[in-house]
Design a protein around this motif. Structure first.
Motif, PDB file in Angstrom:
ATOM      1  N   ARG A 147      74.863  55.787  65.364  1.00  0.00           N
ATOM      2  CA  ARG A 147      74.307  54.297  65.463  1.00  0.00           C
ATOM      3  C   ARG A 147      74.044  53.529  64.572  1.00  0.00           C
ATOM      4  NH1 ARG A 147      71.091  57.893  69.229  1.00  0.00           N
ATOM      5  NH2 ARG A 147      71.839  58.404  71.257  1.00  0.00           N
ATOM      6  N   GLU A 148      73.665  54.012  63.388  1.00  0.00           N
ATOM      7  CA  GLU A 148      73.252  52.797  62.443  1.00  0.00           C
ATOM      8  C   GLU A 148      73.889  52.324  61.827  1.00  0.00           C
ATOM      9  OE1 GLU A 148      69.916  56.149  60.209  1.00  0.00           O
ATOM     10  OE2 GLU A 148      68.714  55.681  61.994  1.00  0.00           O
ATOM     11  N   ALA A 149      74.948  53.486  61.494  1.00  0.00           N
ATOM     12  CA  ALA A 149      75.809  53.082  60.982  1.00  0.00           C
ATOM     13  C   ALA A 149      76.744  51.992  61.156  1.00  0.00           C
ATOM     14  CB  ALA A 149      77.372  54.205  60.253  1.00  0.00           C
ATOM     15  N   ALA A 150      76.942  52.229  63.067  1.00  0.00           N
ATOM     16  CA  ALA A 150      77.361  51.226  63.786  1.00  0.00           C
ATOM     17  C   ALA A 150      77.054  49.652  63.400  1.00  0.00           C
ATOM     18  CB  ALA A 150      78.084  51.718  65.216  1.00  0.00           C
ATOM     19  N   ALA A 151      75.817  49.521  63.479  1.00  0.00           N
ATOM     20  CA  ALA A 151      75.161  48.774  63.315  1.00  0.00           C
ATOM     21  C   ALA A 151      74.733  47.970  62.442  1.00  0.00           C
ATOM     22  CB  ALA A 151      73.636  48.936  63.699  1.00  0.00           C
ATOM     23  N   VAL A 152      74.945  48.769  61.161  1.00  0.00           N
ATOM     24  CA  VAL A 152      75.780  48.688  59.552  1.00  0.00           C
ATOM     25  C   VAL A 152      76.848  47.497  60.074  1.00  0.00           C
ATOM     26  CG1 VAL A 152      75.377  49.061  57.590  1.00  0.00           C
ATOM     27  CG2 VAL A 152      73.805  49.888  58.114  1.00  0.00           C
ATOM     28  N   LEU A 153      77.881  47.968  60.358  1.00  0.00           N
ATOM     29  CA  LEU A 153      78.997  47.394  60.427  1.00  0.00           C
ATOM     30  C   LEU A 153      79.138  45.951  61.430  1.00  0.00           C
ATOM     31  CD1 LEU A 153      81.113  50.564  60.775  1.00  0.00           C
ATOM     32  CD2 LEU A 153      80.453  48.472  58.825  1.00  0.00           C
ATOM     33  N   GLY A 154      77.815  45.946  62.380  1.00  0.00           N
ATOM     34  CA  GLY A 154      77.464  44.384  62.615  1.00  0.00           C
ATOM     35  C   GLY A 154      77.586  44.762  64.596  1.00  0.00           C
ATOM     36  N   ALA A 155      77.253  46.192  65.116  1.00  0.00           N
ATOM     37  CA  ALA A 155      78.298  46.427  66.189  1.00  0.00           C
ATOM     38  C   ALA A 155      76.545  45.985  67.049  1.00  0.00           C
ATOM     39  CB  ALA A 155      78.511  47.830  66.371  1.00  0.00           C
ATOM     40  N   SER A 156      76.421  45.072  68.133  1.00  0.00           N
ATOM     41  CA  SER A 156      74.883  45.255  68.679  1.00  0.00           C
ATOM     42  C   SER A 156      74.932  46.912  69.293  1.00  0.00           C
ATOM     43  CB  SER A 156      75.535  44.353  69.876  1.00  0.00           C
ATOM     44  OG  SER A 156      76.970  44.994  70.514  1.00  0.00           O
ATOM     45  N   PRO A 157      73.605  46.678  69.980  1.00  0.00           N
ATOM     46  CA  PRO A 157      72.883  48.019  70.234  1.00  0.00           C
ATOM     47  C   PRO A 157      74.082  48.559  71.889  1.00  0.00           C
ATOM     48  CG  PRO A 157      70.989  46.204  70.436  1.00  0.00           C
ATOM     49  CD  PRO A 157      72.543  45.663  69.675  1.00  0.00           C
ATOM     50  N   LEU A 158      74.384  47.091  72.603  1.00  0.00           N
ATOM     51  CA  LEU A 158      75.618  47.515  73.668  1.00  0.00           C
ATOM     52  C   LEU A 158      76.978  48.434  73.094  1.00  0.00           C
ATOM     53  CD1 LEU A 158      76.139  47.984  76.549  1.00  0.00           C
ATOM     54  CD2 LEU A 158      76.704  45.436  76.596  1.00  0.00           C
ATOM     55  N   ARG A 159      77.601  47.169  72.044  1.00  0.00           N
ATOM     56  CA  ARG A 159      78.846  47.733  71.609  1.00  0.00           C
ATOM     57  C   ARG A 159      78.519  49.182  70.560  1.00  0.00           C
ATOM     58  NH1 ARG A 159      82.917  45.075  67.633  1.00  0.00           N
ATOM     59  NH2 ARG A 159      84.656  46.269  67.834  1.00  0.00           N
ATOM     60  N   ALA A 160      77.330  49.724  69.887  1.00  0.00           N
ATOM     61  CA  ALA A 160      77.330  50.843  69.146  1.00  0.00           C
ATOM     62  C   ALA A 160      77.044  52.004  70.729  1.00  0.00           C
ATOM     63  CB  ALA A 160      75.924  51.032  68.939  1.00  0.00           C
ATOM     64  N   TRP A 161      76.094  51.602  71.624  1.00  0.00           N
ATOM     65  CA  TRP A 161      76.204  52.631  72.682  1.00  0.00           C
ATOM     66  C   TRP A 161      77.779  53.233  73.579  1.00  0.00           C
ATOM     67  CZ3 TRP A 161      77.755  53.165  77.625  1.00  0.00           C
ATOM     68  CH2 TRP A 161      76.517  54.255  78.767  1.00  0.00           C
ATOM     69  N   ARG A 162      78.483  51.681  73.214  1.00  0.00           N
ATOM     70  CA  ARG A 162      79.682  51.997  73.887  1.00  0.00           C
ATOM     71  C   ARG A 162      80.422  52.783  73.114  1.00  0.00           C
ATOM     72  NH1 ARG A 162      80.678  46.450  75.156  1.00  0.00           N
ATOM     73  NH2 ARG A 162      82.343  46.583  72.996  1.00  0.00           N
ATOM     74  N   GLU A 163      80.684  52.735  72.302  1.00  0.00           N
ATOM     75  CA  GLU A 163      81.723  52.611  71.136  1.00  0.00           C
ATOM     76  C   GLU A 163      81.702  54.116  69.982  1.00  0.00           C
ATOM     77  OE1 GLU A 163      84.520  51.670  70.314  1.00  0.00           O
ATOM     78  OE2 GLU A 163      84.570  49.401  70.980  1.00  0.00           O
ATOM     79  N   VAL A 164      80.342  54.796  70.280  1.00  0.00           N
ATOM     80  CA  VAL A 164      79.415  55.454  69.964  1.00  0.00           C
ATOM     81  C   VAL A 164      79.707  56.631  70.648  1.00  0.00           C
ATOM     82  CG1 VAL A 164      77.823  56.292  68.129  1.00  0.00           C
ATOM     83  CG2 VAL A 164      78.790  54.665  67.225  1.00  0.00           C
ATOM     84  N   ASP A 165      78.315  56.168  71.384  1.00  0.00           N
ATOM     85  CA  ASP A 165      77.724  57.556  72.695  1.00  0.00           C
ATOM     86  C   ASP A 165      79.061  58.078  73.780  1.00  0.00           C
ATOM     87  OD1 ASP A 165      74.519  57.426  72.474  1.00  0.00           O
ATOM     88  OD2 ASP A 165      75.215  56.157  71.658  1.00  0.00           O
ATOM     89  N   LEU A 166      79.426  56.482  74.074  1.00  0.00           N
ATOM     90  CA  LEU A 166      80.620  57.189  75.811  1.00  0.00           C
ATOM     91  C   LEU A 166      81.782  57.712  75.446  1.00  0.00           C
ATOM     92  CD1 LEU A 166      80.621  55.637  78.471  1.00  0.00           C
ATOM     93  CD2 LEU A 166      82.142  53.980  77.881  1.00  0.00           C
ATOM     94  N   PRO A 167      82.109  57.663  74.148  1.00  0.00           N
ATOM     95  CA  PRO A 167      83.494  58.308  73.977  1.00  0.00           C
ATOM     96  C   PRO A 167      82.585  60.215  73.596  1.00  0.00           C
ATOM     97  CG  PRO A 167      83.310  57.246  71.898  1.00  0.00           C
ATOM     98  CD  PRO A 167      82.005  56.819  73.079  1.00  0.00           C
ATOM     99  N   LEU A 168      81.483  59.896  73.265  1.00  0.00           N
ATOM    100  CA  LEU A 168      80.815  61.738  73.159  1.00  0.00           C
ATOM    101  C   LEU A 168      80.315  61.838  74.058  1.00  0.00           C
ATOM    102  CD1 LEU A 168      78.868  61.192  69.928  1.00  0.00           C
ATOM    103  CD2 LEU A 168      81.146  62.807  70.092  1.00  0.00           C
ATOM    104  N   VAL A 169      79.682  61.290  75.235  1.00  0.00           N
ATOM    105  CA  VAL A 169      79.378  62.120  76.303  1.00  0.00           C
ATOM    106  C   VAL A 169      80.263  61.672  77.822  1.00  0.00           C
ATOM    107  CG1 VAL A 169      76.783  61.658  75.848  1.00  0.00           C
ATOM    108  CG2 VAL A 169      78.065  59.888  76.822  1.00  0.00           C
TER     109      VAL A 169
END
Length: 567
Positions: free
Chosen positions: A464-486
């Motif tokens: 999530r932190e890497a996604a945030a560093v790359l400019g992702a919002s919390p919602l997009r980070a959750w959608r791109e990182v968490d959702l595929p894994l869960v």
């Protein structure tokens, strides 16, 4: 029940309290919809029925609490509710702990099927459980036919049905942890001179204690609030708090007494959930676990094969026999075995006015309601699980406890509360079909949260932190990182929500319209009327409902992995 990985638990335990303003705002945003949902459809109906029961002329009548609690008959109900829950819990632990060990430590053909079989009762509606044991232990049941023995309307029928229903809770909760304990620790104790029993008592038992306590608390909670099983098997002699609330509300129209009993049950359940939350946090934070795939082995020696055989025998007698008898009774018509009772389900006229529509329509109603309830539960529970991903502060822990309250709060109170509170615009929903899915979703949300939460917490925060560093919002980070894994956990959560929605009875019995009964309501209505045709149709509908729930569970067992959630 499956646990978070130890490194994740250690990382979360070391995380500082609180968080930045942006993180706090995100969490509060995720909590908004679940809080609104529980506030409007749980807290408001319960508070309304309690307020209406304890207010007279606008004044609170707190003296009524003392009058109800000191009533000898109510005291008997409180005593029976407590001791039958304690006895059911002890008997469940006694019979299920060997099964937990076998499924955790042994590897044998059919192990996955056995795990699915022992879990089937847990997702069955309580009215189906009651019907199965009625067909086995009741008048004209298998024991009555073979030996002239009847156990219905006795406490033994209640205890056995509770063990049947909760066997999987112990097997999955304790067995899930047992499979992840390193067996080399116990072997090291034996090398140092400890006997088998001493090594188990000093090494394994202390590690298992939190899981055993959590399982015992959950079993006690489910049996303390038992309704469908008691209603069908208890007869007039036995009543739990839940049954007494139903009788005071629906039959005697004594809202003050029902309100006091609701408060008593609520206080007891809140205390139990608090203790359960403490045991879960202790278990997650203190144990070092290993991969469960490396701890199971083939049974060795006569003693281990005997243990495996005895567990299989218990499962056959406790789980398979009641379900098999239920199925046989559904085919045992007045002219011999056939489809008489199933054909009768297609006609409303043959039921003596029991239904406005054909009982068979209850299948379509239940499926439609279940799908709608699942959609609501997945959205609300998914947002709640995302908000609870990091363990930070009392607010999060309190929110987590709030989500579990519907499992232990009187469903009867919630259902009747819907009728008396949701009666004015913009929430005049008494004639709306959505009322039933809303009540069912209240029960489904805790299962969604408990299934998704461990998986979400196992996601590496650095992603999530890497996604945030790359400019992702919390919602997009959750959608791109968490959702595929869960995604797998989300599918399992939806399956559990659907299964428990199909079986919800306590609230639905109040709010389901006569022309749109659900399967559990239809079964209860048929069992409440005399006659062989009504009884046979109840067995047939129970069989259909059992098969639907079992099919959903078998699909879940194929989709899930051993680390998908806590159930």
């Amino acid at each position: 029940m499956v646990l978070a990985r130890p490194e994740v638990a250690a990382r979360d335990a070391a995380a500082p309290e609180g968080g930045g303003p942006r993180r706090t705002a995100t969490r509060l945003g995720l909590m908004a919809l679940p809080l609104a949902f529980f506030g409007v459809f749980f807290a408001y109906p319960v508070a309304s029925i309690v307020s209406r029961g304890l207010k007279d002329g606008g004044q609170w009548q707190f003296a009524r609490i003392g009058e109800v609690i000191t009533d000898p008959r109510i005291g008997h109900v409180l005593w029976f509710t407590t001791w039958q829950a304690a006895a059911s819990t002890a008997l469940t632990l006694l019979l299920a702990l060997p099964g937990a060990y076998v499924l955790a430590r042994f590897d044998f053909p059919g192990k996955r099927l056995l795990r699915a079989v022992v879990t089937v009762p847990f997702v069955l509606p309580t009215v189906v459980v009651g019907s199965a044991f009625l067909a086995l232990l009741g008048h004209g049941g298998l024991l009555d036919e073979l030996w002239g023995v009847r156990l219905d309307t006795t406490v033994w029928a209640i205890l056995l049905a509770h063990v049947f229903f909760n066997y999987a809770v112990v097997v999955r909760t304790v067995g899930g942890l047992w499979a992840q304990l390193d067996p080399r620790q116990e072997e090291a104790a034996r090398v140092l001179g400890a006997g088998r029993l001493a090594a188990w008592r000093r090494v394994t038992l202390p590690a298992l204690a939190p899981a055993v306590a959590a399982a015992a608390l959950m079993v006690f909670l489910f049996t303390f609030t038992s309704f469908g099983v008691i209603q069908i098997l208890g007869g007039p002699r036995y009543a739990t708090l839940e049954v007494e609330i139903y009788q005071q509300t629906a039959q005697l129209l004594d809202l003050p007494t029902a309100a006091v009993l609701t408060l008593v049950q609520f206080a007891a359940v809140a205390a139990l959930l608090g203790v359960h939350a403490w045991t879960v946090r202790r278990r997650e934070a203190t144990l070092r676990l290993v991969d469960a795939a490396g701890t199971a082995r083939r049974p060795r020696g006569a003693a281990e094969w005997t243990l495996l055989g005895s567990v299989l025998a218990v499962v056959a007698l406790l789980v398979l026999v009641p379900l098999l008898v239920l199925v046989l009774r559904s085919f045992d018509g007045p002219d011999g075995y056939g489809l008489t009772f199933y054909r009768a389900l297609g006609s409303a006229g043959e039921n003596g006015g029991t239904f406005v529509v054909a009982p068979l329509e209850a299948i379509g109603n239940s499926l439609a309601y279940g799908l709608a309830a699942t959609a609501i539960a997945v959205v609300v529970g998914g947002l709640a699980a995302a908000a609870l991903t990091r363990r930070e502060g009392r607010l999060v822990r309190g929110f987590d406890a709030l989500l579990m309250l519907p499992l232990g709060t009187s469903a009867v109170t919630v259902g009747f509360g819907f009728l008396i509170s949701l009666d004015e615009p913009p929430l005049d929903l008494r004639t709306s079909w959505i009322l039933v899915p809303l009540a069912q979703a209240l029960v489904g949300v805790p299962f969604v949260v408990r299934t998704m939460l461990p998986v979400l917490r196992a996601v590496d925060a650095r992603l999530r932190e890497a996604a945030a560093v790359l400019g992702a919002s919390p919602l997009r980070a959750w959608r791109e990182v968490d959702l595929p894994l869960v995604g797998r956990a989300l599918a399992v959560a939806a399956g559990f929500a659907f299964a428990v929605s199909l079986g919800e009875f306590g609230a639905t019995v109040f709010i389901a319209r006569p022309d749109s009964p659900t399967l559990p309501v239809a079964v209860a209505r048929l069992l409440g009327r005399p006659g062989e045709l009504n009884y046979g149709q109840a067995m047939a509908l129970s069989t259909i409902l059992m098969l639907v729930c079992a099919a959903a569970l078998l699909v879940l067992e194929r989709v899930r992995t051993d680390r998908t959630g806590e159930f």
